[in-house]
Enzyme design. Structure first.
Site, PDB file in Angstrom:
ATOM      1  CD  GLN A   1      -3.127   0.821   0.566  1.00 18.38           C
ATOM      2  OE1 GLN A   1      -3.525  -0.313   0.359  1.00 18.38           O
ATOM      3  NE2 GLN A   1      -3.743   1.867   0.103  1.00 18.38           N
ATOM      4  CG  PHE A   2       1.920   3.610  -3.650  1.00 20.33           C
ATOM      5  CD1 PHE A   2       1.930   4.982  -3.866  1.00 20.33           C
ATOM      6  CD2 PHE A   2       1.051   2.820  -4.385  1.00 20.33           C
ATOM      7  CE1 PHE A   2       1.074   5.555  -4.807  1.00 20.33           C
ATOM      8  CE2 PHE A   2       0.209   3.379  -5.322  1.00 20.33           C
ATOM      9  CZ  PHE A   2       0.209   4.750  -5.534  1.00 20.33           C
ATOM     10  CB  THR A   3      -2.007   5.271  -0.919  1.00 18.49           C
ATOM     11  OG1 THR A   3      -2.643   4.166  -0.283  1.00 18.49           O
ATOM     12  CG2 THR A   3      -2.117   5.138  -2.433  1.00 18.49           C
TER      13      THR A   3
END
Length: 146
Positions: A78-80
Site C-alpha cells: 500500500q504505497f498510499t
C-alpha cells in the site's frame, strides 16, 4: 515502514476477478515502505505484528496474539500510506519507496512473518486490487518501524 493492522474474522483480495489471497481469523495488514526502510524494518514489524496481544482470551480481555490463536495474515502492499496530503488536494507520494525497493522490503516482511510460523496470504504487488474484510471490534492499529 508503516503498517495498518486490522483484526478480522475474514479478509480477501481480488485482482481482475480472481482471488489472490484470502484468510479467516487474523490480521488484514496494509504495508507501506519509504526510502530509508530495510529488511531490519520488515523483521521488526513482523515481530510486532505476530506478537500483538489484541485477540480476546476466555475472560474477554485482549490478551492473545496472532501466534496464540493460530491466525493468518492477509498482506497487501500500500504505497498510499506514504501519501502526503498537507498541500493542495492531490496527495504527494514522494515519501513512498520506488517499486523495486518497496517490493523487496514488502517480501522481507512476509518472509519474516512466515519464519515465525504465521500463514501469509497476499495481494499482487503493484496491481489494482479489490480488498474486503470484516473488521472485528473494530480493532485497527497503525505501527511505524521508526
Amino acid at each position: 515502514m508503516k503498517v495498518i493492522v486490522q483484526r478480522c474474522s475474514e479478509a480477501k483480495v481480488t485482482v481482475e476477478g480472481s482471488v489472490t489471497g484470502q484468510i479467516e481469523k487474523g490480521f488484514m495488514v496494509l504495508v507501506g515502505v519509504t526510502h530509508a526502510d530495510s529488511k531490519e524494518d520488515a523483521v521488526y514489524l513482523a515481530d510486532k505484528v505476530s506478537n500483538l496481544r489484541v485477540f480476546e482470551d476466555e475472560a474477554g480481555k485482549m490478551n492473545l496474539s496472532l501466534l496464540d490463536i493460530g491466525g493468518a495474515v492477509l498482506s497487501v502492499s500500500q504505497f498510499t500510506l506514504y501519501g502526503n496530503c498537507r498541500k493542495g488536494r492531490r496527495p504527494n507520494f514522494m515519501e513512498a519507496a520506488r517499486p523495486d525497493v518497496a517490493e523487496e522490503v514488502y517480501e522481507a516482511f512476509n518472509a519474516a512473518l512466515r519464519e515465525k510460523g504465521v500463514s501469509v496470504e497476499k495481494g499482487i504487488f503493484g496491481a489494482m486490487m479489490d480488498v474486503s474484510l470484516v473488521n472485528e471490534g473494530p480493532v485497527t492499529l497503525i505501527i511505524d518501524s521508526k
